[in-house]
Enzyme design. Structure first.
Site, PDB file in Angstrom:
ATOM      1  N   GLU A   1      -5.228   2.104  -5.502  1.00 58.75           N
ATOM      2  CA  GLU A   1      -4.133   2.061  -4.906  1.00 58.75           C
ATOM      3  C   GLU A   1      -4.602   2.601  -3.205  1.00 58.75           C
ATOM      4  OE1 GLU A   1      -1.570   5.026  -6.559  1.00 58.75           O
ATOM      5  OE2 GLU A   1      -1.825   4.466  -8.347  1.00 58.75           O
TER       6      GLU A   1
ATOM      7  N   ASN B   1      -4.099  -3.508  -3.258  1.00 57.98           N
ATOM      8  CA  ASN B   1      -3.083  -3.113  -2.398  1.00 57.98           C
ATOM      9  C   ASN B   1      -1.689  -2.672  -3.195  1.00 57.98           C
ATOM     10  OD1 ASN B   1      -0.641  -3.344  -0.386  1.00 57.98           O
ATOM     11  ND2 ASN B   1      -2.259  -4.399   1.000  1.00 57.98           N
ATOM     12  N   TRP B   2      -1.192  -1.668  -2.782  1.00 55.99           N
ATOM     13  CA  TRP B   2      -0.134  -1.016  -3.752  1.00 55.99           C
ATOM     14  C   TRP B   2       1.277  -1.151  -3.026  1.00 55.99           C
ATOM     15  CZ3 TRP B   2      -0.965   0.405  -8.524  1.00 55.99           C
ATOM     16  CH2 TRP B   2       0.046   1.009  -9.358  1.00 55.99           C
TER      17      TRP B   2
ATOM     18  N   GLU C   1       4.322  -6.553  -0.454  1.00 52.77           N
ATOM     19  CA  GLU C   1       3.849  -7.754   0.260  1.00 52.77           C
ATOM     20  C   GLU C   1       5.268  -8.859   0.233  1.00 52.77           C
ATOM     21  OE1 GLU C   1       1.707  -5.640   1.624  1.00 52.77           O
ATOM     22  OE2 GLU C   1       0.704  -6.025  -0.504  1.00 52.77           O
TER      23      GLU C   1
ATOM     24  N   SER D   1       6.918  -1.072  -0.601  1.00 53.27           N
ATOM     25  CA  SER D   1       5.453  -1.090  -0.171  1.00 53.27           C
ATOM     26  C   SER D   1       4.940  -2.521  -0.447  1.00 53.27           C
ATOM     27  CB  SER D   1       4.910  -0.053  -1.039  1.00 53.27           C
ATOM     28  OG  SER D   1       5.082   0.163  -2.234  1.00 53.27           O
TER      29      SER D   1
END
Length: 990
Positions: free
Chosen positions: A510, A571-572, A593, A591
């Site tokens: 994370e 990626n979290w 993308e 959070s």
């Protein structure tokens, strides 16, 4: 992977890439005497708990007609602001509901074995067949099934399966929700229902078992490759087989390995006289010459077709995936796939995969839609967040080349008693179900450290059910207990903290947990209810889309990317969802993308420009500013130099990027026209991107997207519609953010979409654009037909679109039309065009201490350890405030420099260490904000204060024994709106 798409997604799907291996020329009967029915369509449902609803004679004609996947929380999610402090969306309906399905089985199935399989139900499922209770499952995320043969009728007699479902929880406090601690919006929105697929398996009494250990106690097939080289791979195929007939049978077992073109490349056989009632595991070995090995950039998949015969009669067949690959996670050199170095980059993703207007109930092709986006952005790694992903998604990991970190079920705690019993059983069931998938490289034992006894149980499960998988095992936050050290084989990090196990490889679970909505371009663009939002001061993250995109490179490069020894990480998280948000300006945890309907943010394109192997370049933002605007322009590229020009005039060249990939052009004066970026490697221009000034809004544009074979009238399929506001040339207007109204006619249910910064925006026949675009969803009915949607806004040319839903072959409640995912052809991906220079591993002295051992800090800023506290020493990592007058008993102590910027940040495990010796721990806290629970519970007020630059910090103390785990949460457990200071920590040997 770079892939060629064969799906019939319309228009905009050209943006997305994916891989599912297509078997051509394959004529072997893959069914034999086995039938797999899609059991999703045509259930009766009531959002109530009537008595005797399991009974055959119960009247359900007045209930709603629905199809699975289904959740009863699709109408009450993405509609309330996040509470902040990592609390998720709380106001979702919770309680007990019922599902009932009426169906008939053909008389030809009489005498066969019939099993029902649920891919999972949230959260507790009690299953009844024709009034008989057959079992309960409470995992919420793990497939389970039952042998229902003895309860069924055949021919014209009807059968009824009833499922009582409960999604409630005991407590609002995620720590106090035993035994199902993971059933909480802190981790997963409490979307209840039969939210994944349901299947009915009809098989000969002599059959290969299903990999459903819960209740059935069966394990299915186990296929693995060993001694893998370029020239050969030894493949072992095992198949647990049951003879449930009433007599002995001479059984021939045959296994065929079939390549991606449908060619049989190896065959092996065995025979056995199986007695009535006998369970026997066939095991055979064969070789694959010159194997096509599974790489993250070339995920070649075989399949193994296992067949049972009695003489020439085929009794049963079963298909198992096979990926032939070797791998190494090395503590010094990172990850190697078949000897080839590969940096892992990707995302954590919640297995609920929440979608605005739909909740967690998604058709498989829509799960594939998300995977396509992850692949387009250059991902090759996924960590399923705390609980297991769905069967379709794990298969997508195989086909897209995503190294998978796979958990069972967990919250964030070391559990005991009934909770642990459920968890370890779920972990076993998960491994049995998924162990043949080559994309799984790591089993996650839990989302928190365990006791030695529990670790031993975890490893026993792996060694029993996946003895040849060679997969690693790790627990996120294993560092909170010394017990972990001898059991975990890979360190699963959190927020990029330095490795705590020098003898282990490290992978990140994370990182980059910041939040930013898609709708807020930058500080120079008109505000769309972000900075002006009344909740803005409560936000932990006050980050716009541009800042969020640029920070992707900072977090990735400095925490993982530049470290050659670091495996990489997650990626979290990938998509925004209503779980654990820290920004009460949003109805999601922003959070991702992509947002809650999978529309990409600028951060998506930033990561694509960093992670795709082909030459990439992306100008962050738009090009529609005002005349007086001067702003920094950021370009993200995986090349070595970038030239920027406006209307053909060179602005500048940058050949020393920040954080590996960020090319910054300061104070660029805006002028209408075109801004263009050209990216170079070795002075050769490889790729360009241009953005133009867009004209005034004149019209609405609609674009539809459906699944691989169109929109199915099965009662649960989804059609997506993008609506954009465009100028006279058809270009999207990037600053448009206003209401669009819709009308719908025909056999479909409007599910709508959402606005990220507005409450109660879901399920309405109106929605605002965000950055000129938004997306809505429509669910099909069991009735086929044409649905027409019209979009209007005063002053704009309206738009209409029609979508045709196609009938399915549904008879007596059954269909053999299985759920679909996009089909594509595998294309081998090249090596990266350029990789910035990395550094070898050097232990970080700033994180080493004799008192604060296994120290980690998961906040957004940087913390570091320091020795010899005295006046004049700096308190924070990001402020020029020094200790002045301090109590004499603290002089010479060790201390933690925390980042003051994290004073609003909250995480349960924000600061953690293990006491290296008997010690006294002091915490200085700013009492202008409410004291956090950890401070109230574990510490006493010394009565002393420290004056820190005019701010009085109250000093608290506790004593710790050597080896004791110390965990501190945020500065306050409530949202912080006042100016304050972050706490500091001091340690002194006792």
């Amino acid at each position: 992977m770079k892939k060629e798409i064969l799906s019939n997604f319309k228009s905009k799907i050209k943006l997305f890439v994916s891989v599912v291996l297509v078997l051509t020329g394959f004529t072997i009967n893959a069914q034999g005497n086995r039938t797999k029915y899609n059991f999703n369509p045509d259930w009766k449902f009531i959002k109530d708990n009537p008595k005797n609803a399991e009974s055959l004679g119960f009247k359900d004609a007045s209930w709603s007609t629905i199809s699975c996947p289904h959740t009863f929380n699709d109408v009450d999610t993405f509609d309330d602001y996040s509470l902040g402090g990592h609390h998720g969306e709380k106001n979702q309906w919770r309680g007990t509901v019922w599902y009932r399905k009426h169906f008939k089985l053909p008389v030809t199935d009489k005498g066969k074995k019939v099993f029902i399989e649920f891919e999972s139900v949230r959260q507790i499922a009690d299953v009844y067949v024709n009034g008989h209770f057959v079992g309960q499952n409470r995992t919420g995320f793990i497939p389970f099934g039952y042998d229902i043969s003895k309860y069924l009728n055949f021919g014209n007699q009807e059968n009824i399966i009833a499922v009582r479902v409960n999604n409630d929880r005991k407590s609002d406090d995620f720590r106090d929700n035993d035994p199902l601690v993971w059933n909480h919006e802190h981790w997963h929105p409490t979307h209840g229902g039969i939210y994944r697929n349901v299947f009915l398996h009809v098989m000969d009494p002599v059959h290969i078992t299903l990999p459903l250990y819960d209740n059935l106690k069966t394990v299915g097939t186990y296929v693995y490759a060993e001694n893998i080289t370029e020239k050969n791979a030894e493949v072992t195929i095992t198949a647990e087989t049951l003879n449930e007939s009433n007599k002995s049978k001479n059984i021939t077992f045959e296994a065929k390995i079939i390549d991606a073109k449908g060619k049989v490349v190896a065959t092996t056989k065995d025979t056995k006289e199986m007695k009535a009632g006998e369970k026997y595991t066939f095991s055979t070995n064969t070789n694959v010459s010159n194997p096509n090995r599974w790489y993250t950039r070339n995920p070649y998949m075989y399949k193994v077709l296992t067949t049972l015969k009695e003489g020439d009669k085929v009794l049963d067949t079963y298909e198992t995936p096979l990926g032939i690959r070797s791998f190494e996670f090395n503590k010094d050199t990172g990850f190697h796939n078949n000897g080839e170095y590969a940096k892992l980059h990707g995302w954590g993703q919640k297995p609920t995969n929440s979608w605005a207007g739909l909740g967690a109930a998604l058709p498989d092709w829509l799960r594939g839609f998300t995977y396509q986006l992850m692949d387009e952005a250059g991902g090759n790694f996924i960590r399923w967040g705390h609980c297991a992903g769905s069967p379709a998604e794990i298969k997508m990991g195989d086909d897209y080349g995503f190294v998978t970190l796979m958990p069972g079920v967990a919250g964030e705690s070391q559990d005991d008693g009934e909770t642990w019993d459920i968890r370890i059983a779920a972990f076993r069931d998960m491994i049995v179900y998924y162990r043949n998938h080559p994309s799984i490289f790591i089993w996650e034992g839990g989302n928190w450290a365990e006791t030695a006894k529990h670790y031993e149980q975890i490893l026993d499960v792996i060694n029993t059910y996946d003895p040849k998988g060679k997969r690693l095992m790790g627990n996120r936050r294993a560092d909170v207990k010394n017990d972990s050290e001898k059991y975990v084989s890979i360190e699963i990090g959190t927020e990029g903290w330095q490795r705590e196990y020098a003898h282990l490889p490290i992978v990140e679970s994370e990182y980059m947990r910041d939040e930013a909505p898609r709708r807020s371009w930058d500080k120079e663009s008109p505000d769309d209810n972000f900075y002006s939002h009344p909740n803005f001061s409560k936000n932990t993250y006050q980050v716009n889309s541009e800042e969020f995109a640029v920070k992707q490179a900072d977090h990735w490069w400095n925490k993982m990317g530049k470290k050659s020894y670091h495996v990489g990480g997650a990626n979290w998280v990938f998509s925004d969802g209503p779980h654990g948000g820290r920004n009460p300006t949003e109805v999601t945890r922003a959070s991702g993308e992509v947002d809650g309907v999978r529309l990409p943010k600028e951060a998506f394109y930033a990561l694509k420009s960093m992670w795709r192997p082909e030459p990439q370049v992306h100008i962050v933002g738009h090009w529609n500013y005002t005349k007086e605007t001067k702003k920094d322009i950021y370009v993200i590229s995986n090349c070595t130099a970038v030239k920027l020009s406006i209307n053909g005039k060179l602005i500048g060249t940058v050949d020393k990027p920040e954080n590996g990939y960020v090319f910054k052009f300061p104070k660029v004066a805006w002028e209408a026209g075109e801004i263009k970026a050209e990216a170079f490697v070795a002075d050769k221009m490889l790729v360009t991107q241009s953005k133009k000034t867009v004209g005034e809004p004149v019209a609405i544009k609609l674009t539809s997207m459906t699944g691989p074979k169109g929109w199915r009238a099965d009662g649960s399929d989804i059609a997506l519609i993008d609506f954009e506001v465009v100028d006279k040339d058809g270009n999207r207007c990037p600053l448009d953010h206003d209401r669009v109204d819709f009308t719908i006619s025909g056999p479909g249910i409007w599910r709508g979409g959402y606005n990220s910064g507005k409450e109660k925006s879901t399920n309405n026949l109106y929605l605002d654009t965000e950055c000129g675009i938004n997306r809505v969803a429509i669910r099909s009915l069991l009735k086929a037909g044409t649905v027409k949607i019209t979009a209007t806004r005063k002053g704009l040319k309206p738009a209409s679109i029609t979508i045709q839903s196609n009938a399915i072959a549904l008879k007596d409640g059954l269909t053999t039309e299985l759920p679909l995912v996009p089909e594509v052809v595998l294309v081998k991906e090249p090596l990266p065009v350029h990789t910035p220079e990395t550094v070898a591993y050097e232990p970080g002295e700033s994180t080493r201490s004799n008192l604060f051992t296994k120290f980690s800090y998961t906040g957004d800023g940087k913390a570091m350890l320091r020795t010899v506290l005295d006046w004049g020493k700096k308190t924070y990592t990001d402020m020029e405030h020094n200790y002045t007058v301090i109590p004499s008993y603290l002089r010479g102590s060790e201390y933690v420099r925390t980042p003051d910027s994290d004073k609003k940040y909250w995480a349960r495990d924000q600061l953690q260490f293990i006491a290296g010796t008997d010690m006294e721990i002091y915490v200085g806290h700013d009492d202008r904000v409410k004291r956090p629970n950890f401070l109230i519970k574990d510490y006493v007020d010394t009565g002393d204060d420290i004056n820190l630059g005019g701010v009085i910090m109250s000093l608290f103390k506790r004593t710790a024994k050597a080896g004791e785990s110390i965990i501190m949460a945020g500065n306050s457990d409530e949202p912080i709106t006042t100016d304050c200071r972050m706490y500091f920590v001091i340690g002194k040997k006792k």
